[in-house]
Design a protein around this motif. Structure first.
Motif, PDB file in Angstrom:
ATOM      1  N   VAL A 301      88.096   8.622  14.569  1.00 18.80           N
ATOM      2  CA  VAL A 301      89.413   8.038  14.360  1.00 18.80           C
ATOM      3  C   VAL A 301      89.980   7.243  15.231  1.00 18.80           C
ATOM      4  CG1 VAL A 301      91.416   8.555  13.083  1.00 18.80           C
ATOM      5  CG2 VAL A 301      89.385   9.749  12.472  1.00 18.80           C
ATOM      6  N   PHE A 310      89.602   3.876   8.265  1.00 18.28           N
ATOM      7  CA  PHE A 310      89.984   5.187   8.864  1.00 18.28           C
ATOM      8  C   PHE A 310      90.385   5.135  10.372  1.00 18.28           C
ATOM      9  CE2 PHE A 310      85.489   5.248   9.417  1.00 18.28           C
ATOM     10  CZ  PHE A 310      85.229   5.883  10.634  1.00 18.28           C
ATOM     11  N   LEU A 368      93.747   9.687   6.396  1.00 15.62           N
ATOM     12  CA  LEU A 368      92.896   9.104   7.374  1.00 15.62           C
ATOM     13  C   LEU A 368      93.511   7.542   7.395  1.00 15.62           C
ATOM     14  CD1 LEU A 368      89.311  10.335   6.859  1.00 15.62           C
ATOM     15  CD2 LEU A 368      90.922  10.615   8.873  1.00 15.62           C
ATOM     16  N   GLU A 444      83.353   6.539   6.967  1.00 13.29           N
ATOM     17  CA  GLU A 444      84.485   7.178   6.671  1.00 13.29           C
ATOM     18  C   GLU A 444      84.122   8.652   5.804  1.00 13.29           C
ATOM     19  OE1 GLU A 444      89.029   7.187   4.347  1.00 13.29           O
ATOM     20  OE2 GLU A 444      87.561   5.256   4.350  1.00 13.29           O
TER      21      GLU A 444
END
Length: 495
Positions: A301, A310, A368, A444
């Motif tokens: 991330v 994300f 996210l 993602e």
């Protein structure tokens, strides 16, 4: 008539190290162990790109460390209880320095993994540190000291993430191992200078259960390697499902061996104590969940580009600063965990830590790509980890006699390391399922599934934590009935 000499007891007490000195040295030793783990998480995306391997392959630089450290925790804890915790601490720290050197000069992923395996000797540090804390701290200050030592992994998390990121961006990943080696040497010096020499101990006859110490990580390796390979080879393949079954068989053999061994490396009879069994179970579930499972997907991330939907687009150094800052914030709460354990109990602190981590995971899963929310959630998660790390040893100590502190703490470290190994392997497996074979980029959905996996096991750990007793029954070992005690030779002056 000659004048009577004053007793030597007062001189001994005067020369004994104080609370600050003991805790500072033991925190440093635990930082070495935890740093060697945390420094690699930030490095995973870089190693994957440099060596052109997938998430499953590169995850082994973390997994091998955790598996070896599981055996080290068992052997080190038992050796420490029998032959002196200080001298064993020095040996495992020296091995960690040697492993760092091998990884430093290595030019292939295989050499790095070899060095990481030797570094895994540092897995014995935590059990030894808790035993030394119980030796040298008075009962009044023990909960706070244990909490600070247990949560010092967050300092290592802060330093490991930051230093790894800076090294990667300004130098290379080689510098990470140089720093780790120097840190281990400094810890050796600190232990020798500050901590008193080991006292002669009562030990027992019989051979050490080396087979038991090796069978468990061997079986766990087969399970994790089979899981890792199944992403490519499939469950029906020899390298996938075959290794998985072989690993399960070896673990079953290990259980049988330990139950029939006169001097087992893991005294499975301690699990008859309800509190100990629950603590070990909760430790494993929490390690598979938020303690061990957050690190891998969170780095993707942080370091993936914003265009991925994300990712936050951080450089390795910025990701390290981010992770390190939140981890350091969490450590500031570790003394609070010790104080809360004194006012309420360690069970209350453990449950609070798990609730905070679960709240953080749930928040991250459904937001996210939001940098501010991610920062806040990771900060909350770090506080939860700090409280959990400090609470677990205190919960265990409440149910274990002083003579078996390092053995039980080493077993708990082994359980946690195996759990973190599972978290890393499964996390990498879930990510690899959604990885582009050409660009090696992870989608993602893979990141979402990895966080979901963490949440499920975190919730299971919370359920077990509520089952812990507020006033546990202390485990009474039956060692005296199994072996004949003999007097150990006095410890030498070298270590």
């Amino acid at each position: 008539m000659s004048q009577a000499r004053p007793p030597k007891l007062s001189a001994t007490r005067a020369s004994a190290p104080g609370f600050v000195a003991v805790v500072a040295v033991l925190v440093l030793t635990e930082i070495v162990s935890a740093f060697e783990l945390s420094m690699m998480y930030v490095t995973l995306p870089t190693l994957m790109a440099d060596f052109h391997v997938d998430a499953n392959a590169v995850a082994w630089v973390v997994t091998i460390y955790l598996l070896v450290s599981a055996s080290a925790a068992l052997l080190g804890g038992r050796f420490g209880d029998l032959y002196g915790r200080r001298r064993v601490m020095v040996v495992v720290l020296a091995l960690a320095a040697i492993g760092s050197l091998i990884s430093l000069v290595g030019s292939s992923l295989e050499m790095i993994i070899l060095g990481r395996g030797i570094q895994g000797a540092a897995g014995a540090v935590m059990g030894l540190a808790f035993g030394l804390a119980r030796e040298h701290l008075d009962e009044k200050h023990l909960p706070v000291g244990v909490s600070m030592i247990g949560a010092s992994a967050l300092i290592a998390g802060a330093g490991g993430a930051l230093i790894a990121g800076l090294m990667i961006d300004s130098f290379s990943w080689h510098g990470i191992f140089l720093f780790a080696g120097v840190l281990a040497v400094l810890a050796v010096i600190a232990v020798l200078v500050v901590l008193p020499k080991d006292k002669p101990r009562e030990t027992t006859s019989g051979r050490l259960d080396v087979a038991g110490a090796l069978l468990l990580p061997l079986g766990a390796s087969g399970i994790l390697l089979g899981l890792s390979n199944s992403a490519k080879a499939g469950w029906a393949s020899l390298g996938g499902g075959g290794l998985l079954i072989a690993g399960l068989v070896i673990v079953a053999v290990w259980v049988w061996w330990e139950l029939h061994s006169q001097r087992p490396i893991v005294n499975l009879k301690m699990f008859k104590n309800r509190q100990i069994a629950l603590v070990m179970t909760a430790t494993f579930l929490a390690a598979v969940g938020p303690i061990g499972g957050m690190s891998v997907p969170s780095q993707y991330v942080l370091q993936y580009p914003v265009e991925m939907g994300f990712g936050l687009g951080f450089s390795a150094a910025a990701a390290g600063l981010f992770s390190g800052g939140t981890a350091l914030l969490g450590y500031f709460f570790s003394p609070l965990g010790g104080k809360l354990a004194q006012v309420f109990n360690a069970r209350f602190v453990f449950i609070t830590g798990l609730l905070l981590m679960l709240a953080a995971v749930a928040t991250i899963m459904f937001t996210l790509g939001n940098m501010l929310v991610f920062l806040v959630a990771m900060s909350v998660n770090a506080v939860g980890i700090a409280l959990t790390f400090g609470a677990l040893p205190n919960v265990l100590i409440e149910a274990v006699p002083e003579t078996h502190t390092s053995e039980s703490a080493g077993t708990n470290t082994m359980v946690r390391n195996i759990g973190q190994s599972v978290a890393t392997a499964v996390g990498a497996y879930l990510l690899a399922r959604h990885q582009d074979p050409v660009t090696t980029a992870v989608g993602e959905q893979g990141v979402f599934e990895a966080f979901g996996f963490v949440a499920v096991f975190g919730l299971a750990a919370l359920v077990i934590a509520f089952m812990l007793s507020r006033t546990p029954k202390v485990w009474v070992p039956q060692d005296a009935a199994m072996v004949t005690p003999v007097k150990a030779e006095p410890a030498g002056d070298l270590i």
